[in-house]
Design a protein around this motif. Structure first.
Motif, short mmCIF file in Angstrom:
data_model
loop_
_atom_site.label_atom_id
_atom_site.label_comp_id
_atom_site.label_asym_id
_atom_site.label_seq_id
_atom_site.Cartn_x
_atom_site.Cartn_y
_atom_site.Cartn_z
N PRO A 1 0.81 -1.20 0.00
CA PRO A 1 0.00 0.00 0.00
C PRO A 1 0.85 1.26 0.00
O PRO A 1 1.94 1.28 0.55
N ASN A 2 0.27 2.30 -0.59
CA ASN A 2 0.94 3.58 -0.66
C ASN A 2 0.82 4.27 0.69
O ASN A 2 -0.22 4.25 1.32
N ASP A 31 -10.36 1.27 -7.65
CA ASP A 31 -8.93 1.56 -7.77
C ASP A 31 -8.70 2.90 -7.06
O ASP A 31 -8.97 3.97 -7.61
N THR A 32 -8.21 2.81 -5.82
CA THR A 32 -8.14 4.01 -4.98
C THR A 32 -7.04 4.98 -5.39
O THR A 32 -6.95 6.08 -4.86
N GLU A 33 -6.20 4.56 -6.35
CA GLU A 33 -5.14 5.47 -6.81
C GLU A 33 -5.69 6.65 -7.60
O GLU A 33 -5.03 7.67 -7.74
N ARG A 74 -6.32 -1.54 4.32
CA ARG A 74 -4.85 -1.65 4.29
C ARG A 74 -4.37 -2.41 3.07
O ARG A 74 -3.20 -2.36 2.72
N HIS A 75 -5.28 -3.13 2.41
CA HIS A 75 -4.87 -3.85 1.20
C HIS A 75 -5.03 -3.02 -0.07
O HIS A 75 -4.76 -3.50 -1.16
N LYS A 76 -5.51 -1.78 0.07
CA LYS A 76 -5.70 -0.96 -1.13
C LYS A 76 -4.37 -0.39 -1.60
O LYS A 76 -3.46 -0.17 -0.79
N ARG A 77 -4.27 -0.10 -2.91
CA ARG A 77 -2.99 0.38 -3.46
C ARG A 77 -2.65 1.78 -3.02
O ARG A 77 -1.50 2.11 -2.80
N ALA A 78 -3.67 2.64 -2.89
CA ALA A 78 -3.40 3.99 -2.40
C ALA A 78 -4.13 4.16 -1.08
O ALA A 78 -5.18 3.56 -0.86
N SER A 79 -3.56 4.98 -0.19
CA SER A 79 -4.14 5.05 1.14
C SER A 79 -5.53 5.71 1.10
O SER A 79 -5.80 6.58 0.28
N ASN A 355 -13.76 3.62 -11.84
CA ASN A 355 -12.47 3.24 -12.43
C ASN A 355 -12.44 3.69 -13.89
O ASN A 355 -11.45 4.21 -14.38
#
Ligand code: FAD
Ligand code: NAD
Length: 477
Positions: A1-2, A31-33, A74-79, A355
């Motif tokens: 994660p970021n 996609d949280t980024e 906590r498993h997402k790519r961006a906080s 997305n």
């Protein structure tokens, strides 16, 4: 994660309200980024509601069907920011959510304003009481973990109080009479679970209560489970009869006191009669009502003036009359029943939509830059840029083809007690209705596979085994 903590000014802020079926299903696939994502909910966990009735008797421990939202995030790519707070007001014009920390421990900051570019409302619904006097004061609801814990405690309190020295037979009868109001799936499943508890454990551990224990299910309509087929309604009603659960249909509760309910009973000849029923435990399960924060938002949007049961949304789940607010689940009205199945599919659809929108924004930006480049390019370079522009435009058309939301109904399932369940399932070859022990095994495996995580699945199986081998825990917390 970021680990990025501060919001990125180049990204839009997406605020998501709630951590229930709709919002969590969106979060899972988002996609949280692409956005600055903020989640606001008074509950820092997801709750697997289909197994909540089993928590009222201790067949399943409540923590087995809870999943911490922090574990999901906590498993997402961006906080993603999470605020454990209640949205008290949404200001549509100003694009602000007002959030309040209503938990026991308070810091210096208790209320805050959270601005949004895009907002998803997934706050679910409240318990309907229809303004019937006494309901809020005297009954237990069955929607949240706290409700199930309260019921579990009260069942045992009623049993132990009824067993106290010198209790009169009438008082024993009252204390051990559980009235369940509402013959929808919540009421039916709870009545079944409670009778199981009595048959499998209580009457063996505390034989004194045998003559007095009674469960009554009260329903205003002519039958229970109106969303199921006639055959399954009949099956449920005959199973309840065998299990000695009394069903009182055409009985509408009008008033509740601390020890009785007053109901209007429609007799076979059409005449009406008022009946008073004493109770020890009252469980109120008469469906959904709109939350205050949602009602307030509806009043701010002229296009919502005819909305009654929740926010009217279009086929892309956009709240009618707005362009940057979406609604999912029980607080949205999209012509589907307020179920977990619908909410989960709506959340997943929004994730796909968002997305896609992010990709579209990115390509549109690239197109702008390419056009500017092309305007000043030399002849030789211009053709290459034009080819690139065409390729981007093709991509954009493909992406923009995302169709409207379509709900795919997988069927209805309900547990009715005595290791029996009913199922209306639409599979490839048309509708399939079934009831009985095999359906119960199907119900068990279906719900187990739908549990949020492997951890939840293991805990539920262990709870089932524990209850089977050792009996349910009858200590009152
Ligand atoms: P919810 O899951 O209720 O989530 C709402 C979220 O919003 C919660 O996290 C809540 O804390 C939060 N919230 C509330 N107020 C605010 C606020 N002011 N600000 C921010 N957040 C807020 N459906 C099925 O399809 N199958 C079943 O077997 C089934 N069984 C059920 C059994 C029970 C006992 C119950 C009560 C319901 C059952 N349902 C079932 C229905 C299903 O649970 C709901 O339709 C589903 O939960 C709706 O999802 P939602 O995301 O809209 O709301
Ligand atoms: P519901 O709306 O399905 O049923 C409520 C019932 O209460 C209705 O039949 C209504 O006639 C009755 N009622 C209302 N006022 C009354 C009164 N004063 N006196 C007597 N009866 C009265 O509510 P629910 O069971 O809480 O379910 C809510 C939603 O959640 C539904 O969409 C349901 O499908 C879903 N759900 C599904 C499952 C499942 O699939 N197993 C389980 C629980 C809930």
């Amino acid at each position: 994660p970021n680990d990025q903590i501060e919001p990125d000014p180049n990204k839009k802020t997406l605020v998501i309200l709630g951590t229930g079926w709709g919002s969590v299903s969106l979060l899972k696939k988002l996609d949280t980024e692409n956005y600055n994502v903020v989640v606001i909910s008074p509950r820092n966990y997801f709750l697997f509601t289909p197994l909540l009735p089993s928590c009222t008797t201790g067949t399943i421990e409540h923590r087995s069907i809870m999943e911490p939202v922090r574990n999901i995030l906590r498993h997402k790519r961006a906080s993603v920011k999470f605020y454990e707070a209640e949205a008290t007001k949404i200001d549509y014009e100003k694009r602000i959510v007002y959030a309040k920390d209503d938990s026991e421990i308070k810091g210096e900051s208790v209320e805050a304003e959270v601005p949004f570019d895009m907002l998803v409302v997934g706050v679910g619904a409240e318990n309907a009481t229809f303004g019937i006097p006494g309901v809020r004061e005297h009954s237990c609801f069955l929607k949240e973990v706290g409700d199930a814990q309260k019921i579990r405690k009260q069942i045992m309190d009623c049993v132990e109080t009824a067993s106290f020295k010198d209790q009169s037979p009438e008082e024993k009868k009252r204390l051990l009479h559980t009235v369940v109001v509402g013959g929808g799936p919540t009421g039916v499943e709870f009545a079944g679970e409670l009778q199981d508890f009595y048959m499998e454990d209580l009457r063996k551990w505390i034989p004194d209560i045998k003559e007095y224990f009674q469960v009554t299910l009260v329903e205003a309509l002519p039958n229970v489970l109106p969303m199921f087929s006639k055959q399954l309604i009949d099956y449920t009603e005959s199973t309840f009869k065998e299990e000695h659960i009394t069903i009182r249909t055409k009985t509408m509760v009008k008033k509740v006191t601390d020890k009785t309910i007053e109901a209007e009973v429609t007799k076979p000849d059409g005449t009406k009669e008022l009946e008073v029923m004493p109770y020890g435990l009252l469980v109120w399960a008469t469906g959904n009502a709109v939350r205050g924060v949602v009602k307030d938002l509806m009043q701010q949007i002229p296009a919502q003036k005819d909305a009654r049961r929740g926010l009217n949304v279009n086929e892309y789940l956009v709240v009618n009359g707005t362009e940057n607010i979406w609604a999912v689940g029980d607080c949205a009205v999209a012509n589907y029943a307020p179920t977990a199945q619908v909410a989960a599919q709506e959340g997943a659809f929004l994730a796909r939509l968002f997305n896609t929108m992010a990709k579209t924004d990115e390509i549109e930006q690239q197109l702008k830059e390419l056009s500017a480049k092309q305007a000043v390019a030399k002849n030789g370079d211009r053709d290459a840029i034009l080819d690139e522009i065409e390729e981007r435009q093709r991509q954009l058309r493909r992406i923009k083809q995302i169709g409207p939301f379509k709900y795919s109904h997988q069927g209805s399932l309900a547990y009715i007690g005595a290791e029996k369940a009913v199922a209306d399932v639409s599979w490839l070859s048309g509708n399939f209705a079934s009831g009985g022990t095999l359906t119960y095994l199907f119900w068990k495996s279906a719900y187990l596979s739908m549990c949020f995580s492997t951890r939840n699945r293991m805990l539920v199986v262990m709870d089932w085994l524990k209850a089977k081998f050792f009996g349910r825990d009858v200590s009152r917390e």
